[in-house]
Design an enzyme around this catalytic site. Structure first.
Site, PDB file in Angstrom:
ATOM      1  N   CYS A  79       0.838  -1.206   0.000  1.00 24.01           N
ATOM      2  CA  CYS A  79       0.000   0.000   0.000  1.00 24.01           C
ATOM      3  C   CYS A  79       0.873   1.256   0.000  1.00 24.01           C
ATOM      4  O   CYS A  79       1.516   1.555  -0.999  1.00 24.01           O
ATOM      5  CB  CYS A  79      -0.969  -0.053   1.176  1.00 24.01           C
ATOM      6  SG  CYS A  79      -2.111   1.340   1.267  1.00 24.01           S
ATOM      7  N   ASP A  94      -9.961  -3.847  -5.706  1.00 18.73           N
ATOM      8  CA  ASP A  94      -9.349  -2.849  -4.822  1.00 18.73           C
ATOM      9  C   ASP A  94     -10.093  -1.525  -4.958  1.00 18.73           C
ATOM     10  O   ASP A  94     -10.152  -0.948  -6.038  1.00 18.73           O
ATOM     11  CB  ASP A  94      -7.878  -2.680  -5.207  1.00 18.73           C
ATOM     12  CG  ASP A  94      -7.089  -1.917  -4.164  1.00 18.73           C
ATOM     13  OD1 ASP A  94      -7.645  -0.990  -3.543  1.00 18.73           O
ATOM     14  OD2 ASP A  94      -5.906  -2.257  -3.972  1.00 18.73           O
ATOM     15  N   HIS A 138      -8.022  -4.975  -1.530  1.00 21.87           N
ATOM     16  CA  HIS A 138      -6.799  -4.312  -1.078  1.00 21.87           C
ATOM     17  C   HIS A 138      -6.206  -5.019   0.140  1.00 21.87           C
ATOM     18  O   HIS A 138      -6.914  -5.351   1.083  1.00 21.87           O
ATOM     19  CB  HIS A 138      -7.141  -2.860  -0.717  1.00 21.87           C
ATOM     20  CG  HIS A 138      -5.946  -1.993  -0.495  1.00 21.87           C
ATOM     21  ND1 HIS A 138      -5.250  -1.411  -1.523  1.00 21.87           N
ATOM     22  CD2 HIS A 138      -5.320  -1.606   0.649  1.00 21.87           C
ATOM     23  CE1 HIS A 138      -4.245  -0.697  -1.032  1.00 21.87           C
ATOM     24  NE2 HIS A 138      -4.268  -0.800   0.280  1.00 21.87           N
TER      25      HIS A 138
END
Length: 245
Positions: free
Chosen positions: A132, A179, A212
């Site tokens: 991330c 995501d 995600h």
């Protein structure tokens, strides 16, 4: 409620109940978590954490996994003492919080860690992986740092680096099909730009049905439908590192 507006869905997933096999060390001004393999090696991987910081058990689990696969693995505190994001924080304050934690402003810390790995751990071939926020940081390093050999960016936030694609080192990009923060059209555009501008090996892979954070934020034992993709993502990451380190 302000918390309904989430600029980053990093709270999806599970917090691992995991203590870690490595140890915490002080490297100049940086705290770090280090785990070493049972055999001597000159290969090392810098693990760049997500918004939840260097002490998240999930990230330490992956750091230890790298050590199990023969790498000296280190996860430094790239927030350098600043507080990591907490789930209890108000998401309305996220943008302000992020302003003092820029994923492209980690060069000084990376240089310190590289020096430590080379001088204290005997590392000669060094790569980086990140999740991330850390995935975006990996992309930054692959564009700029000549001392790294390769990188794996796991669901790195593309919008941080939209106009820069001339990678210096082989880079593997892992994305999740579902995501919320990285739409597939952004991934498609990234692929197109890399094809036009990139002179080194790269791969962009999208994992079906995943959200995600799936590689390090989901526990395979309570997400059986996701287990094959979690395992595949981790295996792909290790295989890429094995190929280029």
């Amino acid at each position: 409620m302000a918390n309904e507006l989430k600029p980053c869905p990093c709270d999806i997933g599970d917090r691992f109940d995991y203590g870690g096999r490595g140890q915490e060390v002080q490297v100049e001004h940086i705290q770090a978590y280090v785990c070493k393999p049972s055999v001597t090696t000159d290969k090392a991987v810098i693990v760049i954490h997500d918004i939840f910081g260097w002490q998240l058990p999930n990230t330490r689990y992956i750091t230890d996994m790298l050590a199990t696969n023969g790498y000296i693995a280190i996860c430094p505190d790239f927030f350098v003492g600043q507080e990591a994001w907490k789930l209890s924080n108000d998401w309305a304050s996220f943008d302000d919080w992020l302003k003092t934690r820029n994923a492209s402003k980690i060069d000084k810390e990376v240089d310190v860690i590289l020096k430590y790995l080379k001088e204290q751990c005997g590392a000669k071939k060094i790569g980086a992986i990140g999740f991330c926020w850390g995935g975006a940081a990996v992309q930054h390093l692959m564009l700029k740092n000549p001392h790294l050999k390769t990188g794996v960016s796991l669901y790195g936030v593309i919008k941080f680096f939209e106009d820069r694609f001339s990678l210096l080192h082989p880079t593997f990009f892992i994305f999740a099909e579902k995501d919320e923060v990285i739409p597939l059209d952004q991934v498609t555009l990234l692929e197109q730009k890399l094809k036009q501008n990139c002179k080194v090996d790269y791969e962009v892979k999208i994992y079906p049905g995943q959200t995600h954070g799936f590689v390090h934020r989901k526990r395979e034992d309570i997400n059986p439908q996701d287990k094959p993709y979690i395992e595949e993502g981790r295996k792909d990451m290790i295989n890429w590192l094995n190929k280029y380190l």
